[in-house]
Design a protein around this motif. Sequence first.
Motif, short mmCIF file in Angstrom:
data_model
loop_
_atom_site.label_atom_id
_atom_site.label_comp_id
_atom_site.label_asym_id
_atom_site.label_seq_id
_atom_site.Cartn_x
_atom_site.Cartn_y
_atom_site.Cartn_z
N LEU A 290 -17.67 31.24 -2.73
CA LEU A 290 -16.28 31.67 -2.56
C LEU A 290 -15.77 32.41 -3.79
O LEU A 290 -15.08 33.41 -3.68
CB LEU A 290 -15.38 30.47 -2.26
CG LEU A 290 -15.56 29.84 -0.88
CD1 LEU A 290 -14.77 28.53 -0.78
CD2 LEU A 290 -15.13 30.81 0.20
N GLU A 291 -16.12 31.91 -4.96
CA GLU A 291 -15.67 32.53 -6.20
C GLU A 291 -16.29 33.91 -6.42
O GLU A 291 -15.66 34.79 -7.00
CB GLU A 291 -15.94 31.61 -7.39
CG GLU A 291 -15.04 30.39 -7.39
CD GLU A 291 -15.39 29.38 -8.49
OE1 GLU A 291 -16.42 29.56 -9.17
OE2 GLU A 291 -14.63 28.42 -8.65
N ASP A 292 -17.51 34.07 -5.96
CA ASP A 292 -18.20 35.35 -6.12
C ASP A 292 -17.81 36.36 -5.04
O ASP A 292 -18.26 37.49 -5.07
CB ASP A 292 -19.73 35.15 -6.08
CG ASP A 292 -20.26 34.40 -7.27
OD1 ASP A 292 -19.52 34.25 -8.26
OD2 ASP A 292 -21.41 33.93 -7.21
N GLU B 75 -26.93 15.48 -3.25
CA GLU B 75 -27.20 16.55 -2.29
C GLU B 75 -25.90 17.21 -1.83
O GLU B 75 -25.77 18.43 -1.81
CB GLU B 75 -27.96 15.97 -1.10
CG GLU B 75 -28.40 16.96 -0.06
CD GLU B 75 -29.16 16.27 1.07
OE1 GLU B 75 -28.75 16.44 2.23
OE2 GLU B 75 -30.13 15.56 0.78
N VAL B 76 -24.92 16.40 -1.47
CA VAL B 76 -23.63 16.92 -1.00
C VAL B 76 -22.90 17.64 -2.13
O VAL B 76 -22.32 18.71 -1.92
CB VAL B 76 -22.77 15.78 -0.40
CG1 VAL B 76 -21.35 16.25 -0.14
CG2 VAL B 76 -23.41 15.26 0.88
N THR B 77 -22.94 17.09 -3.33
CA THR B 77 -22.30 17.74 -4.48
C THR B 77 -22.91 19.11 -4.73
O THR B 77 -22.19 20.08 -5.00
CB THR B 77 -22.41 16.84 -5.73
OG1 THR B 77 -21.77 15.60 -5.46
CG2 THR B 77 -21.80 17.49 -6.95
N ALA B 78 -24.23 19.21 -4.63
CA ALA B 78 -24.90 20.50 -4.82
C ALA B 78 -24.47 21.49 -3.75
O ALA B 78 -24.26 22.68 -4.05
CB ALA B 78 -26.42 20.31 -4.81
N GLN B 79 -24.33 21.03 -2.52
CA GLN B 79 -23.88 21.91 -1.44
C GLN B 79 -22.45 22.40 -1.70
O GLN B 79 -22.14 23.57 -1.50
CB GLN B 79 -23.96 21.20 -0.10
CG GLN B 79 -25.37 20.94 0.38
CD GLN B 79 -25.42 20.05 1.61
OE1 GLN B 79 -24.45 19.39 1.96
NE2 GLN B 79 -26.56 20.03 2.27
N ILE B 80 -21.60 21.48 -2.14
CA ILE B 80 -20.21 21.86 -2.45
C ILE B 80 -20.18 22.88 -3.58
O ILE B 80 -19.48 23.89 -3.50
CB ILE B 80 -19.37 20.61 -2.80
CG1 ILE B 80 -19.17 19.74 -1.55
CG2 ILE B 80 -18.03 21.01 -3.41
CD1 ILE B 80 -18.59 18.37 -1.83
N ASP B 81 -20.95 22.62 -4.64
CA ASP B 81 -21.00 23.56 -5.77
C ASP B 81 -21.47 24.94 -5.33
O ASP B 81 -20.93 25.97 -5.76
CB ASP B 81 -21.93 23.03 -6.87
CG ASP B 81 -21.37 21.79 -7.58
OD1 ASP B 81 -20.16 21.50 -7.42
OD2 ASP B 81 -22.15 21.12 -8.28
N GLU B 82 -22.45 24.97 -4.43
CA GLU B 82 -22.97 26.23 -3.92
C GLU B 82 -21.89 26.97 -3.11
O GLU B 82 -21.71 28.18 -3.26
CB GLU B 82 -24.19 25.97 -3.04
CG GLU B 82 -24.90 27.20 -2.56
CD GLU B 82 -26.14 26.86 -1.75
OE1 GLU B 82 -26.25 27.36 -0.63
OE2 GLU B 82 -26.98 26.10 -2.27
N LEU B 83 -21.16 26.24 -2.30
CA LEU B 83 -20.08 26.85 -1.50
C LEU B 83 -18.95 27.37 -2.39
O LEU B 83 -18.41 28.46 -2.16
CB LEU B 83 -19.55 25.86 -0.47
CG LEU B 83 -20.50 25.53 0.68
CD1 LEU B 83 -19.96 24.36 1.49
CD2 LEU B 83 -20.73 26.75 1.55
N VAL B 84 -18.58 26.59 -3.40
CA VAL B 84 -17.53 27.02 -4.33
C VAL B 84 -17.96 28.30 -5.05
O VAL B 84 -17.18 29.25 -5.17
CB VAL B 84 -17.18 25.89 -5.32
CG1 VAL B 84 -16.32 26.41 -6.46
CG2 VAL B 84 -16.49 24.74 -4.60
N ALA B 85 -19.20 28.33 -5.51
CA ALA B 85 -19.71 29.53 -6.19
C ALA B 85 -19.70 30.73 -5.25
O ALA B 85 -19.34 31.84 -5.66
CB ALA B 85 -21.11 29.27 -6.72
#
Length: 110
Positions: free
Chosen positions: A105-107, A93-103
């Motif tokens: 920021l990148e976008d 769950e936390v990894t998915a949240q981090i991935d979403e935040l990184v995406a």
Amino acid sequence: MNFPKVGGAQIEVADGVCAFLRARYPDKTAANVHADTGIRVKTVEKWLAKVSAPGAAHLVVLVTVYGPEFLCAVTRDPPPWLTAAGRAARRAEVTAQIDELVAELEDGRA
């Protein structure tokens, strides 16, 4: 505690259910649980007020929706396999949240 129709171990489970749901949704707990599970808001409100406790059918729905983290929260001494499953679910769950935040920021959406 006012669980009028509930005994010993059931009170512990009911307390664990309330604690888990409140921790997950500090605001509008019953409405959010309803959105996740389809369980009536009034039913969840009764659990949170400790007027009643979830029965077996509702517990199955809660376990199905909230997974091993929920089961760990309502079990007094969860076995090691359940604790590991709960941690793995939380990690995912936390990894998915981090991935979403990184995406985000990148976008440039942040």
